[in-house]
Design an enzyme around this catalytic site. Structure first.
Site, mmCIF file in Angstrom:
data_model
loop_
_atom_site.group_PDB
_atom_site.id
_atom_site.type_symbol
_atom_site.label_atom_id
_atom_site.label_comp_id
_atom_site.label_asym_id
_atom_site.label_seq_id
_atom_site.Cartn_x
_atom_site.Cartn_y
_atom_site.Cartn_z
ATOM 1 N N ARG A 86 -7.958 -4.377 1.239
ATOM 2 C CA ARG A 86 -7.402 -4.545 2.579
ATOM 3 C C ARG A 86 -8.365 -5.274 3.511
ATOM 4 O O ARG A 86 -7.954 -6.028 4.380
ATOM 5 C CB ARG A 86 -7.062 -3.166 3.158
ATOM 6 N N ASP A 131 6.439 -3.509 0.898
ATOM 7 C CA ASP A 131 6.854 -2.718 2.048
ATOM 8 C C ASP A 131 8.351 -2.877 2.229
ATOM 9 O O ASP A 131 8.917 -3.901 1.827
ATOM 10 C CB ASP A 131 6.120 -3.160 3.321
ATOM 11 N N ARG A 186 -3.810 3.704 1.769
ATOM 12 C CA ARG A 186 -5.007 3.795 2.602
ATOM 13 C C ARG A 186 -5.976 4.926 2.316
ATOM 14 O O ARG A 186 -7.086 4.916 2.814
ATOM 15 C CB ARG A 186 -4.585 3.871 4.082
ATOM 16 N N ARG A 233 3.885 6.766 -1.253
ATOM 17 C CA ARG A 233 2.826 5.967 -0.622
ATOM 18 C C ARG A 233 1.476 6.146 -1.336
ATOM 19 O O ARG A 233 0.422 6.052 -0.711
ATOM 20 C CB ARG A 233 2.692 6.320 0.870
ATOM 21 N N TYR A 277 14.110 -0.473 12.392
ATOM 22 C CA TYR A 277 13.002 -1.380 12.722
ATOM 23 C C TYR A 277 13.509 -2.714 13.259
ATOM 24 O O TYR A 277 12.906 -3.300 14.160
ATOM 25 C CB TYR A 277 12.129 -1.623 11.476
#
Ligand code: 1CP
Length: 343
Positions: free
Chosen positions: A38, A74, A29, A25, A151
């Site tokens: 973003r 993703d 962020r 990752r 998910y």
């Protein structure tokens, strides 16, 4: 010819002058440069616009100096391509408003034409390869079928994925139909990534550790095995099944070139389970990047010493946390790059 092919050489089992390093990752962020993008574009807009995906993918190569880039995308673009609605809620996570619970729900998903539905990923990969200009290899990826089922059935993130497990245990035939459809889609998707230029692939089975060893075999590994078999002769493949240390031997037997491990298993035990013919990738506790920099440097040296000079890829044991200061991430990477084993 790649200027820095440490990662690929390590995956092939060759000796290298130092241990390669990247961070799961890493495109994300904790980077102010990512936040700037973003703030302007929605999540899937970032994934679907090759120029944006390309810029985000390359950020950590330029800013923290990792030895590989990982495609910005993703794992949930696959359920989306299969026909499910996927939303990403700011600071909450993924939401699939119409999850799979019944036979009728399963009729809503399909094995899609990946060029039609995921062609934007292949376009991003081509652009990234061009922009990277052979500086470092590009890692493509997909979610493992079990983690995607989690998910697709639960409909959102969860600590236990209890509804997804209940679905598998109460309606096993339906679960296996879904797992096979995800597997078939994933094989086509990863082959498309290879064709577009991905140098290596990682399968993320983030929730593999929620299953017992026996259920992991039935619900996860038999599908991972099909995927690895389909791609392993074209590019080296890394399996990261978080928490599934009990099955490292079986994962090694799939023909994967590397296995990701988390911080809950010591290096020597992971090596003993996985055997000597495979690279191990990991396993710094991501929360440890919040320690003072000298502590990070010391613990990186301990990690490298524990794994030894052969067949190790330095990484975190799971994704980097959003609140990690950039200079701590850079200290992690630099500590790996500066370390040398005594001859
Ligand atoms: O707007 C944002 O910034 C949202 C945060 C975010 C990011 C940066 C999400 C939502 N996805 C991503 C990118 C992403 N996801 C990458 C790109 C490469 C990189 O960052 O280096 C990769 C490899 C993933 C993989 C992914 N997505 C996994 C597997 C790895 C892991 O961390 O276990 C999983 C489980 C997801 C689902 C997902 N997508 C996003 C979030 C916040 C989550 C996790 C939700 C949960 O905890 O259940």
């Amino acid at each position: 010819m790649l200027q820095n092919d440490l990662l690929l050489r390590t995956l092939r089992g060759e000796k290298t002058e130092r241990t390669p390093v990247w961070m799961m990752r890493q495109a994300g962020r904790y980077l102010p440069e990512y936040i700037a993008i973003r703030n302007k574009y929605g999540f899937f807009e970032r994934c679907q616009t090759p120029e944006l995906a390309c810029a985000i993918t390359i950020q950590p190569v330029d800013i923290v100096g990792v030895d590989a880039a990982i495609l910005f995308s993703d794992i949930l673009v696959v359920p989306q391509a299969m026909g499910l609605e996927v939303q990403l809620k700011e600071n909450v996570g993924p939401l699939l408003p119409n999850p799979i619970k019944t036979v009728a729900d399963l009729a809503r998903v399909r094995v899609p034409d990946v060029d039609e539905t995921l062609g934007y990923v292949f376009d991003a990969i081509k652009l990234i390869k061009q922009e990277l200009n052979d500086r470092v290899p590009l890692i493509g990826f997909a979610g493992a079928p079990w983690t995607l089922l989690c998910y697709m059935v639960q409909g959102k993130g969860s600590k236990t994925f209890d509804e997804a497990k209940a679905f598998c245990y109460a309606q096993p035939e339906l679960a296996h139909q879904l797992l096979q459809m995800i597997t078939d889609t994933t094989i086509a998707y990863l082959k498309g990534q290879i064709k577009a230029g991905a140098d290596t692939l990682q399968l993320f089975d983030s929730w593999g550790g929620l299953l017992s060893p026996a259920d992991f075999e039935v619900l996860s590994l038999q599908y991972i095995r099909q995927i690895v078999a389909a791609v392993k002769d074209e590019v080296p493949t890394i399996i990261f099944a978080k928490g599934a240390w009990h099955s490292l031997d079986k994962m090694a037997a799939t023909g994967a070139a590397g296995l990701g491990i988390d911080w809950c298993i010591p290096a020597n035990m992971a090596r003993q389970f996985a055997g000597n013919d495979i690279a191990l990738q990991g396993n710094f506790d991501p929360a440890k990047l919040l320690s003072p920099i000298p502590v990070i440097e010391k613990e990186v040296r301990e990690m490298l010493t524990a794994f030894g000079p052969n067949r190790h890829i330095a990484n975190l044991g799971h994704g980097i946390l959003p609140n990690v200061p950039v200079d701590h991430a850079r200290a992690f990477v630099n500590a790996v790059k500066e370390f040398r084993f005594e001859h």
